[in-house]
Scaffold this motif. Structure first.
Motif, PDB file in Angstrom:
ATOM      1  N   ASP A  38      50.219  35.926  21.994  1.00  0.00           N
ATOM      2  CA  ASP A  38      49.522  37.087  21.977  1.00  0.00           C
ATOM      3  C   ASP A  38      48.365  37.039  23.248  1.00  0.00           C
ATOM      4  OD1 ASP A  38      47.929  39.230  21.767  1.00  0.00           O
ATOM      5  OD2 ASP A  38      48.322  39.391  19.634  1.00  0.00           O
ATOM      6  N   ARG A  40      45.785  38.968  23.578  1.00  0.00           N
ATOM      7  CA  ARG A  40      44.742  39.188  23.056  1.00  0.00           C
ATOM      8  C   ARG A  40      43.878  37.795  22.621  1.00  0.00           C
ATOM      9  NH1 ARG A  40      45.886  43.305  18.442  1.00  0.00           N
ATOM     10  NH2 ARG A  40      47.679  41.661  18.219  1.00  0.00           N
ATOM     11  N   VAL A  41      44.657  37.108  21.893  1.00  0.00           N
ATOM     12  CA  VAL A  41      44.303  35.982  21.283  1.00  0.00           C
ATOM     13  C   VAL A  41      44.077  34.792  22.467  1.00  0.00           C
ATOM     14  CG1 VAL A  41      45.014  33.904  19.911  1.00  0.00           C
ATOM     15  CG2 VAL A  41      45.832  36.212  19.258  1.00  0.00           C
ATOM     16  N   GLN A  43      42.867  35.810  25.262  1.00  0.00           N
ATOM     17  CA  GLN A  43      41.620  36.204  25.689  1.00  0.00           C
ATOM     18  C   GLN A  43      40.460  35.638  24.717  1.00  0.00           C
ATOM     19  OE1 GLN A  43      40.933  37.849  28.383  1.00  0.00           O
ATOM     20  NE2 GLN A  43      38.880  38.545  28.071  1.00  0.00           N
ATOM     21  N   ALA A  44      40.549  35.883  23.510  1.00  0.00           N
ATOM     22  CA  ALA A  44      39.592  35.418  22.776  1.00  0.00           C
ATOM     23  C   ALA A  44      39.248  33.830  22.861  1.00  0.00           C
ATOM     24  CB  ALA A  44      39.915  35.666  21.260  1.00  0.00           C
ATOM     25  N   ALA A  59      36.569  39.041  19.148  1.00  0.00           N
ATOM     26  CA  ALA A  59      37.942  39.338  19.643  1.00  0.00           C
ATOM     27  C   ALA A  59      39.136  38.731  18.688  1.00  0.00           C
ATOM     28  CB  ALA A  59      37.872  38.717  21.199  1.00  0.00           C
ATOM     29  N   ALA A  63      42.132  40.703  16.861  1.00  0.00           N
ATOM     30  CA  ALA A  63      43.395  40.476  17.201  1.00  0.00           C
ATOM     31  C   ALA A  63      44.501  40.258  15.806  1.00  0.00           C
ATOM     32  CB  ALA A  63      43.566  39.325  18.115  1.00  0.00           C
ATOM     33  N   GLY A  67      44.470  35.809  15.453  1.00  0.00           N
ATOM     34  CA  GLY A  67      43.350  35.552  16.103  1.00  0.00           C
ATOM     35  C   GLY A  67      42.424  34.892  15.229  1.00  0.00           C
TER      36      GLY A  67
END
Length: 257
Positions: A38, A40-41, A43-44, A59, A63, A67
């Motif tokens: 993912d 988004r993960v 990015q975290a 973040a 997610a 996340g």
């Protein structure tokens, strides 16, 4: 949510999503965390490795379930190294432990859920005193969670470190006899855990630091020269990210003291 204390070297680490993915194995040699699919993960995790711990928490939570590990890890590392107020630090650790415990219920095959529950409760226990935590039954919970982590992921170096520290702390606080009979703590097991952690991740600052501390707790003052050598080894490492920088700086500060 209150504004967290900033990582002191913010901006020094400039990972992006591509570099985190490329360097994933090195960055996660300690926890054997799988590369997340993912974005988004990922990015975290980028925020985490750069030292933006509060942003990484937010973040990660945004997610969803995928996340949660990065969110809890960010909260734990921040609480352990950067939160200056003791009550706030303990509250953050308890909240992180609760989040990880819920994650372990939903995903009992996720080693990180068990590990971060144990880590948060272990650091919380040190904050309220190990003896008091043992009396509250937290010791058994920490030990069980770490053993579950290693059973699920034998290459989880950080879990070996934490389990070694558990055995050392218990024996140091209540003695070999009571520690062994009541809590299953054994000197030989503790030393073995530290050694296995360093076999899995030889350049881990936290493994070197905790092994040094554990040696003195388990073997006494005669191990101070070896412990100092391990601290120097940790202090000489080149950190890969913000978390390792906090660990290396901790080792350097202890050597100065």
């Amino acid at each position: 949510m209150a504004k967290w204390t900033a990582f002191p070297q913010l901006g020094e680490y400039r990972h992006d999503a591509a570099s985190v993915a490329r360097e994933w194995h090195r960055l996660h040699a300690g926890d054997a965390e799988p590369l997340p699919p993912d974005p988004r993960v990922l990015q975290a995790w980028m925020l985490f490795h750069n030292g933006q711990f509060q942003d990484a928490l937010e973040a990660g939570l945004a997610a969803g379930e995928a996340g949660l590990t990065v969110a809890v890890k960010a909260q734990c590392i921040y609480a352990n190294y950067l939160e200056k107020k003791e009550k706030a630090r303990l509250d953050l650790l308890l909240e992180a432990a609760t989040r990880a415990e819920v994650q372990a219920v939903v995903h009992p095959d996720n080693p990180s859920a068990w590990y971060w529950q144990a880590y948060a409760l272990g650091r919380y226990s040190q904050g309220i005193s190990v003896a008091r935590a043992l009396a509250q039954g937290l010791g058994g919970k920490v030990k069980d969670a770490l053993e579950r982590t290693i059973a699920l992921q034998p290459r989880h170096a950080d879990a070996h470190v934490a389990l070694g520290a558990f055995h050392a702390e218990v024996i140091d606080k209540v003695g070999t006899l009571i520690g062994g009979m009541t809590y299953g703590a054994k000197k030989e097991t503790g030393l073995k855990m530290f050694q296995e952690a360093l076999r899995l991740h030889p350049r881990s600052p936290v493994a070197l630091i905790e092994y040094a501390n554990g040696l003195v707790m388990l073997e006494g003052e005669k191990k101070m020269p070896e412990a100092t050598r391990l601290y120097r080894q940790a202090a000489a490492l080149q950190p890969l990210d913000a978390k390792e920088r906090l660990e290396v700086d901790y080792a350097r500060l202890e050597l100065q003291g």
